[in-house]
Design a protein around this motif. Sequence first.
Motif, short mmCIF file in Angstrom:
data_model
loop_
_atom_site.label_atom_id
_atom_site.label_comp_id
_atom_site.label_asym_id
_atom_site.label_seq_id
_atom_site.Cartn_x
_atom_site.Cartn_y
_atom_site.Cartn_z
N UNK A 247 -1.79 8.81 -2.27
CA UNK A 247 -1.14 8.45 -3.52
C UNK A 247 0.16 9.21 -3.70
N UNK A 248 0.95 8.78 -4.72
CA UNK A 248 2.26 9.41 -4.91
C UNK A 248 2.72 9.24 -6.35
N UNK A 249 3.27 10.31 -6.89
CA UNK A 249 3.94 10.20 -8.18
C UNK A 249 5.19 9.35 -8.01
N UNK A 250 5.41 8.40 -8.91
CA UNK A 250 6.62 7.56 -8.84
C UNK A 250 7.44 7.80 -10.10
N UNK A 251 8.76 7.65 -9.94
CA UNK A 251 9.65 7.95 -11.06
C UNK A 251 10.28 6.69 -11.63
N UNK A 252 9.93 5.51 -11.08
CA UNK A 252 10.47 4.24 -11.59
C UNK A 252 9.51 3.12 -11.22
N UNK A 253 9.32 2.13 -12.09
CA UNK A 253 8.40 1.02 -11.78
C UNK A 253 8.71 0.30 -10.48
N UNK A 254 9.98 0.30 -10.05
CA UNK A 254 10.33 -0.38 -8.80
C UNK A 254 9.65 0.25 -7.60
N UNK A 255 9.28 1.51 -7.71
CA UNK A 255 8.65 2.20 -6.59
C UNK A 255 7.17 1.82 -6.41
N UNK A 256 6.55 1.27 -7.46
CA UNK A 256 5.12 0.97 -7.40
C UNK A 256 4.80 0.00 -6.27
N UNK A 257 5.57 -1.07 -6.16
CA UNK A 257 5.33 -2.08 -5.13
C UNK A 257 5.40 -1.48 -3.73
N UNK A 258 6.36 -0.58 -3.52
CA UNK A 258 6.53 0.04 -2.20
C UNK A 258 5.32 0.91 -1.87
N UNK A 259 4.86 1.68 -2.85
CA UNK A 259 3.69 2.54 -2.63
C UNK A 259 2.45 1.68 -2.33
N UNK A 260 2.25 0.64 -3.12
CA UNK A 260 1.08 -0.23 -2.91
C UNK A 260 1.07 -0.86 -1.53
N UNK A 261 2.24 -1.33 -1.10
CA UNK A 261 2.31 -1.96 0.23
C UNK A 261 2.09 -0.94 1.33
N UNK A 262 2.64 0.27 1.15
CA UNK A 262 2.51 1.30 2.17
C UNK A 262 1.07 1.77 2.32
N UNK A 263 0.28 1.67 1.25
CA UNK A 263 -1.10 2.14 1.29
C UNK A 263 -2.10 1.03 1.62
N UNK A 264 -1.63 -0.19 1.81
CA UNK A 264 -2.54 -1.21 2.33
C UNK A 264 -2.98 -0.81 3.73
N UNK A 265 -4.24 -1.01 4.01
CA UNK A 265 -4.80 -0.54 5.27
C UNK A 265 -4.51 -1.54 6.38
N UNK A 266 -3.91 -1.11 7.49
CA UNK A 266 -3.72 -2.02 8.63
C UNK A 266 -5.07 -2.57 9.10
N UNK A 267 -5.08 -3.83 9.48
CA UNK A 267 -6.35 -4.47 9.86
C UNK A 267 -7.01 -3.76 11.04
N UNK A 268 -6.20 -3.22 11.98
CA UNK A 268 -6.79 -2.51 13.11
C UNK A 268 -7.52 -1.26 12.63
N UNK A 269 -6.92 -0.53 11.68
CA UNK A 269 -7.58 0.65 11.14
C UNK A 269 -8.88 0.27 10.44
N UNK A 270 -8.84 -0.83 9.70
CA UNK A 270 -10.04 -1.26 8.98
C UNK A 270 -11.16 -1.62 9.94
N UNK A 271 -10.82 -2.41 10.97
CA UNK A 271 -11.83 -2.80 11.96
C UNK A 271 -12.38 -1.58 12.70
N UNK A 272 -11.50 -0.65 13.05
CA UNK A 272 -11.94 0.56 13.73
C UNK A 272 -12.84 1.40 12.84
#
Length: 319
Positions: A247-272
């Motif tokens: 997780x990450x502290x964000x200083x503007x609402x525009x950053x939320x989307x970037x954080x959410x996308x960055x923390x989505x789990x890659x499918x390979x990691x999930x399967x592993x």
Amino acid sequence: MKDSSIYYSVGALLYTAANNTSIINDIIYEKFNIPFSLAFSFDTTSNDVEADKAENILIKSLDKLYVSKKESNFYIPKLFIKVLSTSHIAHIYKKFGSLLDLITGFILPDFSVSNADIYIYEMQRINSALSTPVYILPELDCMALLDLRSRYNYLYSIKEKLEAYEDYVLNILISTGSMLNMLCVRHKVDENIYQSGPVAQLLSDIVATFASNYIISAPPFEYYAGIGWQEGLVNEIELDRLHGFIGKTVIHPKQIMVVNDAYKVPSMDYDDALLVLDDKKIYQSSPNVNGTRINEPKIHYSWAMEIILLAQYFGVKKY
């Protein structure tokens, strides 16, 4: 490691002033990318009178949110109140009453060896009277950690004080602003906080001390517009993850989307992760799903649990 998804679900933590009258409409009409968390802060108040006015505004805002939720369905983020001091906790509890049901937790600023016992005592009093828990997010006082002669003893002293209240510690937050100001450090959009040696070492020491028991949220990235800000934020989040932050502290609402996308789990990691957690293979080392790396349950079990819990909150990338 924490074995409940609640600890991994703070995600992008956005701060707003407690007297922000428009933020509730933004939540009701879902103007922000979701999921995210929201912290109400009294940092802009300079005296008791201003703080009291801000509290009254926040009470009206929370009441509006409560009524609106009864009338329509919309996403309510995890809500936090950043208190002003140890004594502010009891004051908020008495003044806000049942509206605290909307609050996930309190952010405890300048959390240190000298005030930890009082903070915890005040929170224990509140939670003993409530049916649902109010969590705490201790915000470490980094200025007190600059003295290398005492840093490690100081960090472990804080950890020892938190042990008795561990289940209520949702995340640990880190405030680096005062430290960066003292060092006269400000990085460019294509640089990151880990390129500043003293800051990076302190962050590493904090993670090494607390990560085995707590989720630690990364400090903010200060750019939210202009050329390269998204790439800069993504790069810093990758380094956050490599250092052990979630997780990450964000200083503007525009950053939320970037954080959410960055923390989505890659499918390979999930399967592993599913393979590592397979009870039938608990003692077996084997190639991963596409034969590019090894899965060893004894080594990767905690990682796999974390991946599954992150996937529950952020989702899985289909690649």
